[in-house]
Each structure stands twice: as C-alpha cells, then as structure tokens.
Design a protein around this motif. Structure first.
Motif, PDB file in Angstrom:
ATOM      1  N   THR A  89      27.898  17.923  72.765  1.00  0.00           N
ATOM      2  CA  THR A  89      28.087  19.248  73.355  1.00  0.00           C
ATOM      3  C   THR A  89      26.775  20.022  73.304  1.00  0.00           C
ATOM      4  O   THR A  89      25.992  19.872  72.359  1.00  0.00           O
ATOM      5  N   ALA A  90      26.539  20.840  74.296  1.00  0.00           N
ATOM      6  CA  ALA A  90      25.327  21.659  74.308  1.00  0.00           C
ATOM      7  C   ALA A  90      25.211  22.444  73.008  1.00  0.00           C
ATOM      8  O   ALA A  90      26.177  23.069  72.558  1.00  0.00           O
ATOM      9  N   SER A  91      24.021  22.399  72.418  1.00  0.00           N
ATOM     10  CA  SER A  91      23.823  23.030  71.117  1.00  0.00           C
ATOM     11  C   SER A  91      24.037  24.539  71.193  1.00  0.00           C
ATOM     12  O   SER A  91      23.616  25.202  72.150  1.00  0.00           O
ATOM     13  N   GLN A  92      24.713  25.056  70.162  1.00  0.00           N
ATOM     14  CA  GLN A  92      24.996  26.478  70.027  1.00  0.00           C
ATOM     15  C   GLN A  92      24.379  26.961  68.708  1.00  0.00           C
ATOM     16  O   GLN A  92      24.058  26.158  67.824  1.00  0.00           O
ATOM     17  N   PRO A  93      24.251  28.287  68.517  1.00  0.00           N
ATOM     18  CA  PRO A  93      23.754  28.767  67.224  1.00  0.00           C
ATOM     19  C   PRO A  93      24.572  28.278  66.034  1.00  0.00           C
ATOM     20  O   PRO A  93      24.035  28.087  64.941  1.00  0.00           O
ATOM     21  N   ALA A  94      25.871  28.057  66.257  1.00  0.00           N
ATOM     22  CA  ALA A  94      26.734  27.614  65.166  1.00  0.00           C
ATOM     23  C   ALA A  94      26.609  26.134  64.868  1.00  0.00           C
ATOM     24  O   ALA A  94      27.105  25.662  63.836  1.00  0.00           O
ATOM     25  N   THR A  95      25.954  25.373  65.751  1.00  0.00           N
ATOM     26  CA  THR A  95      25.924  23.919  65.591  1.00  0.00           C
ATOM     27  C   THR A  95      25.154  23.490  64.349  1.00  0.00           C
ATOM     28  O   THR A  95      25.602  22.622  63.585  1.00  0.00           O
ATOM     29  N   ALA A  96      23.986  24.077  64.126  1.00  0.00           N
ATOM     30  CA  ALA A  96      23.102  23.622  63.051  1.00  0.00           C
ATOM     31  C   ALA A  96      23.746  23.687  61.665  1.00  0.00           C
ATOM     32  O   ALA A  96      23.693  22.709  60.908  1.00  0.00           O
ATOM     33  N   PRO A  97      24.391  24.805  61.260  1.00  0.00           N
ATOM     34  CA  PRO A  97      24.989  24.812  59.921  1.00  0.00           C
ATOM     35  C   PRO A  97      26.120  23.813  59.758  1.00  0.00           C
ATOM     36  O   PRO A  97      26.337  23.288  58.662  1.00  0.00           O
ATOM     37  N   VAL A  98      26.821  23.529  60.848  1.00  0.00           N
ATOM     38  CA  VAL A  98      27.906  22.546  60.768  1.00  0.00           C
ATOM     39  C   VAL A  98      27.329  21.154  60.540  1.00  0.00           C
ATOM     40  O   VAL A  98      27.807  20.390  59.692  1.00  0.00           O
ATOM     41  N   LEU A  99      26.280  20.808  61.255  1.00  0.00           N
ATOM     42  CA  LEU A  99      25.663  19.492  61.079  1.00  0.00           C
ATOM     43  C   LEU A  99      25.000  19.359  59.713  1.00  0.00           C
ATOM     44  O   LEU A  99      25.013  18.280  59.110  1.00  0.00           O
ATOM     45  N   ARG A 100      24.419  20.457  59.207  1.00  0.00           N
ATOM     46  CA  ARG A 100      23.842  20.399  57.856  1.00  0.00           C
ATOM     47  C   ARG A 100      24.921  20.146  56.815  1.00  0.00           C
ATOM     48  O   ARG A 100      24.741  19.346  55.885  1.00  0.00           O
ATOM     49  N   ALA A 101      26.055  20.817  56.955  1.00  0.00           N
ATOM     50  CA  ALA A 101      27.151  20.617  56.004  1.00  0.00           C
ATOM     51  C   ALA A 101      27.679  19.190  56.074  1.00  0.00           C
ATOM     52  O   ALA A 101      28.019  18.583  55.052  1.00  0.00           O
ATOM     53  N   TRP A 102      27.727  18.633  57.283  1.00  0.00           N
ATOM     54  CA  TRP A 102      28.182  17.249  57.454  1.00  0.00           C
ATOM     55  C   TRP A 102      27.229  16.272  56.780  1.00  0.00           C
ATOM     56  O   TRP A 102      27.656  15.347  56.073  1.00  0.00           O
ATOM     57  N   SER A 103      25.940  16.468  56.971  1.00  0.00           N
ATOM     58  CA  SER A 103      24.963  15.522  56.422  1.00  0.00           C
ATOM     59  C   SER A 103      24.939  15.527  54.899  1.00  0.00           C
ATOM     60  O   SER A 103      24.500  14.554  54.282  1.00  0.00           O
ATOM     61  N   ALA A 104      25.414  16.611  54.286  1.00  0.00           N
ATOM     62  CA  ALA A 104      25.419  16.703  52.825  1.00  0.00           C
ATOM     63  C   ALA A 104      26.619  15.997  52.194  1.00  0.00           C
ATOM     64  O   ALA A 104      26.658  15.821  50.972  1.00  0.00           O
ATOM     65  N   LEU A 105      27.584  15.572  53.002  1.00  0.00           N
ATOM     66  CA  LEU A 105      28.782  14.931  52.460  1.00  0.00           C
ATOM     67  C   LEU A 105      28.490  13.494  52.048  1.00  0.00           C
ATOM     68  O   LEU A 105      27.617  12.830  52.625  1.00  0.00           O
ATOM     69  N   PRO A 106      29.217  12.970  51.069  1.00  0.00           N
ATOM     70  CA  PRO A 106      29.055  11.557  50.696  1.00  0.00           C
ATOM     71  C   PRO A 106      29.513  10.637  51.817  1.00  0.00           C
ATOM     72  O   PRO A 106      30.277  11.033  52.701  1.00  0.00           O
ATOM     73  N   ARG A 149      35.518  20.185  52.117  1.00  0.00           N
ATOM     74  CA  ARG A 149      34.314  20.421  52.920  1.00  0.00           C
ATOM     75  C   ARG A 149      34.373  19.622  54.222  1.00  0.00           C
ATOM     76  O   ARG A 149      34.015  20.121  55.298  1.00  0.00           O
ATOM     77  N   ALA A 150      34.785  18.372  54.125  1.00  0.00           N
ATOM     78  CA  ALA A 150      34.846  17.533  55.325  1.00  0.00           C
ATOM     79  C   ALA A 150      35.809  18.106  56.354  1.00  0.00           C
ATOM     80  O   ALA A 150      35.511  18.122  57.561  1.00  0.00           O
ATOM     81  N   LEU A 151      36.971  18.578  55.912  1.00  0.00           N
ATOM     82  CA  LEU A 151      37.933  19.167  56.847  1.00  0.00           C
ATOM     83  C   LEU A 151      37.417  20.478  57.422  1.00  0.00           C
ATOM     84  O   LEU A 151      37.673  20.805  58.586  1.00  0.00           O
ATOM     85  N   THR A 152      36.669  21.239  56.623  1.00  0.00           N
ATOM     86  CA  THR A 152      36.069  22.464  57.135  1.00  0.00           C
ATOM     87  C   THR A 152      35.070  22.137  58.236  1.00  0.00           C
ATOM     88  O   THR A 152      35.049  22.778  59.299  1.00  0.00           O
ATOM     89  N   VAL A 153      34.230  21.127  58.008  1.00  0.00           N
ATOM     90  CA  VAL A 153      33.250  20.714  59.008  1.00  0.00           C
ATOM     91  C   VAL A 153      33.954  20.220  60.265  1.00  0.00           C
ATOM     92  O   VAL A 153      33.570  20.563  61.395  1.00  0.00           O
ATOM     93  N   GLN A 154      34.982  19.395  60.099  1.00  0.00           N
ATOM     94  CA  GLN A 154      35.717  18.888  61.261  1.00  0.00           C
ATOM     95  C   GLN A 154      36.295  20.034  62.080  1.00  0.00           C
ATOM     96  O   GLN A 154      36.185  20.059  63.321  1.00  0.00           O
TER      97      GLN A 154
END
Length: 316
Positions: free
Chosen positions: A147-164, A268-273
C-alpha cells in the motif's frame, strides 16, 4: 450488485441442506459475509461457508474433524468433510445466535475465556496444522507494504520488526519448560467468534475453525489484551476475561500475578496487525484514520521505545 456465481450457488446449496434437515423450513435466508477470503450465507437454521481460495483441504478436514469432537467448545459442523464449489471448499453448519453488537454490557467475556481455557487444556490430536494467527499478521504486513506509504506506516513497520520470529510467522515458538506444547489454539479469538447454539439462548460456543491449530495459546488472549493496552477495552472487562480464564485453568498465563510477561509479544503482534489493516483500509477508501484506528497506530509508535517482554522463553 450482481451476485457472484459462488454466492448464488452457495445460497442454493444452503437452501437444499436446510430443507433436508427441516422439511417445514420457513425459508428465511440472508447473506452474512461476502468477501474474497470467505462467503457465508444462512438459510433458516443452516449456514454454508465458502472458504478462502487455496484453502488446504487436508488442513480444513482436520480442523472440521476436531470441531466435531469438541461440541462443548466448538460449534460442530453438519459434516466433517468439505465439498467443492467453483474451486472453493464449502462447509455446512447449524445456525447459532451471535453476540449482539448493540449491547456491549452483555458481551460474554467470561464465557469466551472459559471456552478458550477448555480448548487450551485439550490435547492436540496428531496431524493438526499450525495455528494461523501469526501467518495472518504477516499477511497484514504484506498488504501494508503493498500500500502507498502513509505517515502511520513507519511506526507500524518498526513495531513489527521488533517482534520475535515466531510472532512474525518465521518460526515456531520455543517454550522450553514453560507449558505443554503443542497447545490447541483457536487462532483468531474475538467476540464475533462466539454464538449461542441452539439459538437463541443455548450455550456459547466458538466458531470459525479456519485458523484452528497448534501454537502458542497467548495468541488467543492477545486481541483483548491489545485492546486493553490501547485503552479500547475497559479495565473491568479485561479483568473479567482474565479472571475467568485463570479460574477455568487456562495455561497461557500464570495462575496469578502479572500476566503481561506472557502476553506482551502476542498483544503487540495483534496491535500491529490491527494497525496495518486499518491503514490499508483507510488508504483504499481515501480517508484518514478514525480515532480508534489512530489509537492503535499510536500504540505501535509507543512500542518502539520499549522492547517486547520475552518472558515465556521466546527467542528473537
């Protein structure tokens, strides 16, 4: 809108099945859901579901067979064998009365928690596939990345990358010495997954076996835990849910004390999803995030400053 062949023919099959069960059928019919990942129709006391394309028939049959053996936890199918319709697997179910979305005070939190505890205590039969919760979260992230990147995209992807890795569907959870594994899990618990059967006032049962399988049972508590952490679920409702789960002997969290070390990663994973899908849908509709969706994205942003608690022995 013109009905699709799947919807039209599924409606016909639901009617035929209902009439075979009840010759004096009142013929009340409705389309409950019509999405690319699932179409569900009702005819009187019978519900027919066309599952997502490419659903694995062996996995679905194993899930149906399990549901048929746990009628005090899962709504049993009318038959444990799916049929084919335009290349889609179709299953048939008795109708159950859903949770009333207009009466939040009557939400069956205790009943949902008790059913989960029973499910988690049930030995997993051989041949059952993995619970699909983490895989669905990974698909939500894939949709976000497309999806076209939005201002909200970056924090969601950062939170995802921090998950085990296990929470990103890249590995199975490692639970040495913590609890019996594999554990039987629902995989997609929310209040829309409960019905009363027989309708309208029979006992509550869990529905939707598409994500049922073996995995980490914290995932089944993760959505209400995430809502609570985001301020979307009142503390008293969360307490009712958690207390009922513990009282029923659920093994996803310790019997007492702080449950969060066990629940943190899955919540956290469900929040990111949830945040990822919110951005995807808002972008497709050309509208900004609403207040609830923004609250979930804000929670993802806060996650970036606090690493996940790996209290259950999960490794990144």
């Amino acid at each position: 809108m013109t009905p699709t062949p799947v919807l039209s023919d599924l409606t016909t099959r639901a009617k035929a099945t209902a009439h075979s069960r009840t010759p004096t059928c009142p013929c009340a019919a409705a389309t409950l859901t019509d999405r690319p990942d699932g179409t569900v129709v009702r005819h009187a006391d019978t519900v027919a579901k066309a599952h997502a394309p490419n659903t694995d028939p062996t996995h679905l049959t194993a899930r149906l067979t399990l549901a048929a053996t746990l009628p005090d936890v899962l709504l049993p199918p009318l038959t444990p064998t799916p049929t084919d319709l335009h290349g889609r697997l179709v299953t048939f179910w008795p109708y159950g009365a859903p949770v009333d979305p207009d009466d939040p005070d009557a939400a069956p939190w205790e009943e949902a928690a008790t059913l989960l505890a029973r499910l988690h205590r049930t030995p997993a039969p051989p041949g059952l596939p993995p619970m699909r919760g983490p895989a669905k979260a990974a698909r939500a992230i894939a949709r976000l990345n497309a999806t076209a990147s939005q201002p909200a995209t970056a924090p969601v992807l950062r939170a995802w990358s921090a998950l085990p890795a296990w929470a990103r569907a890249e590995a199975m959870p490692d639970l040495p010495g913590q609890r019996p594994f594999p554990t039987l899990c629902h995989g997609d618990l929310h209040l829309g997954q409960l019905v009363r059967h027989p309708a309208p006032d029979g006992p509550w049962l869990l529905i939707d076996v598409d994500d049922l399988g073996i995995g980490d049972p914290t995932w089944d508590l993760a959505r209400p835990a995430a809502w609570y952490a985001c301020g979307l679920l009142p503390p008293d409702e969360w307490t009712r849910f958690l207390t009922a789960y513990r009282t029923a002997g659920g093994q996803a969290v310790p019997a007492d004390g702080d449950p969060w070390p066990a629940l943190d990663v899955a919540a956290r994973a469900l929040t990111v999803q949830t945040a990822a899908l919110a951005i995807v849908k808002a972008t497709a509709a050309g509208r900004p995030l609403d207040d609830v969706q923004q609250a979930v994205v804000d929670a993802c942003a806060r996650m970036g400053s606090v690493p996940p608690e790996l209290g259950q022995g999960h490794a990144k």
